[in-house]
Scaffold this active site. Sequence first.
Site, short mmCIF file in Angstrom:
data_model
loop_
_atom_site.label_atom_id
_atom_site.label_comp_id
_atom_site.label_asym_id
_atom_site.label_seq_id
_atom_site.Cartn_x
_atom_site.Cartn_y
_atom_site.Cartn_z
N ASN A 53 0.71 -1.39 -0.12
CA ASN A 53 0.24 0.01 0.00
C ASN A 53 0.73 1.21 0.09
O ASN A 53 0.45 2.37 0.31
CB ASN A 53 -1.08 0.06 1.13
CG ASN A 53 -1.89 -1.33 1.27
OD1 ASN A 53 -1.66 -2.14 2.04
ND2 ASN A 53 -2.76 -1.41 0.21
N VAL A 97 1.19 6.95 0.47
CA VAL A 97 0.47 6.08 1.26
C VAL A 97 -1.13 5.93 0.92
O VAL A 97 -1.55 6.88 0.81
CB VAL A 97 0.59 6.19 2.76
CG1 VAL A 97 0.36 4.97 3.70
CG2 VAL A 97 2.08 6.37 2.91
N CYS A 98 -1.57 4.75 0.78
CA CYS A 98 -2.79 4.41 0.59
C CYS A 98 -3.48 3.97 1.99
O CYS A 98 -3.12 2.58 2.13
CB CYS A 98 -3.14 3.41 -0.62
SG CYS A 98 -4.76 2.76 -1.03
N LEU A 99 -4.02 4.60 2.62
CA LEU A 99 -4.21 4.44 3.74
C LEU A 99 -5.88 4.99 4.28
O LEU A 99 -6.07 6.27 4.16
CB LEU A 99 -3.59 4.74 5.12
CG LEU A 99 -3.62 4.47 6.56
CD1 LEU A 99 -4.09 3.00 6.53
CD2 LEU A 99 -2.79 4.87 7.19
#
Lengths: 315, 183
Positions: free
Chosen positions: B76, B84-86
């Site tokens: 991610n 960041v993919c959060l």
Amino acid sequence: MERDSFECVSSLDGIDEEEIQHDHQFESLLKSRNNVVPPAPSRSTSVHELLECPVCTNSMYPPIHQCQNGHTLCSTCKTRVHNRCPTCRQELGDIRCLALEKVAESLELPCKYGFLGCTEIFPYYSKLEHEAQCSFRPYNCPYAGSECPVVGDIPFLVAHLRDDHKVDTHVGCTFNHRYVKSNPREVENATWMLTVFNCFGHYFCLHFEAFLIGIAPVYMGFLRFMGDEIEAQNFSYSLEVGANGRKLMWEGTPRSIRDNHRKVRDSHDGLIIQRNIALFFSGGDRKELKLRVTGRIWKEQQNPDGGVCIPNICS
Amino acid sequence: MSSPSKRREMDLMKLMMSDYKVEMINDSMQEFYVDFHGPKDSAYQGGVWRIRVDLPDAYPYKSPSVGFINKMYHPNVDEMSGSVCLDVINQTWSPMFDLVNIFEVFIPQLLLYPNPSDPLNGEAAALMMRDRTAYEQRVREYCEKYAKPEDVGAAQEDKSSDEELSEDDYASSDEAIAGEADL
């Protein structure tokens, strides 16, 4: 052991010695049982914390909002959270927390500039009003070249101007400046100069700059006092510029740095020189701007007999 | 003080008080680097990453943007940009969250429990689903290669050298020639 009767107080000063004694006994009892020391009691502080918006951390003032689960929120934040409670994500609706508003009414709190010397205590709802005008509140940086965000007291700002903005600082009440510009056709708000003077135990900012009044280019000089308006009234200053047997002169009271630079400039409270006169004063072929600005600062002293102001000029 | 700026100062203070090394960019409170240590008992243990945080003007109503400066191998995290993919930072952010939450809960949780079904690094996601042991080995290699404590400063210099050069180009010299004092 008999329990002490507690009285609801609105500031820490109201807690009596007996009550503190009781808390110490309770603390030592707990300590001996399980070595845990409870946090020191401060009822008014905890109420004050209840009045702190959980999102922006500012004090909340009416209308104080709450969600259906009782989570509170200030009115500024309510408009920015898309009608969802930030704590539980439930829909907010329009529920007022009247109980907390009433509690706030009974509180008295010290001014937030206590650490700078203000000792006053105010009812919760008057506190904000006072803080906006508190004479101990920090000053904004008087530097005019950019919107400098620095705030602080006068000694801090003087050091900041010297170290960060590389502003010249001079001791004395008289000044003699040359303002030289190779292309007087360029009149921009960015063309300016600032010098700090230290005299009579105070600091003054001398501004000189070029700008436009409508479409007319002008040069302007003015003085600002590094302190409050009331103190600024104790001083006067003069500025003069001239050449070729002509002279322009300005005399006035320095403005406080509480008034921002643009406000003073736009009120034309200073020595204003039209460009054609400025070029005339520069002499020569009128291609280059060369102005000599002289001036002095003096203190107005009250005559003990008649109450008349006598100028006190320092050498 | 406007409401978001007070909150911004408090959140930064809390982050510093929680023993995170914070380094401001341009002395503003909107952009800064935070040194982040990989969570214990994970393949990231022992690694140190420099994370760039950008707080929007509307913080805390809008979420901060967070990106790794030195390379990070994770399904991610985009390997090139470090973004960041959060979801808790991007979609489900709440103004009640703060910077300490991000560094003590959200990022460690992301590193411990990646979500390979929504990847920014497809290769890492595929490897993780195919061979967990090989994936963890690759993570350790990246830690060894790019996330040693001494790599943290170097990574920042590489990324910021362009910015530093461009700042001088825009420096105005108007004030310097405006006037001089005769005293």
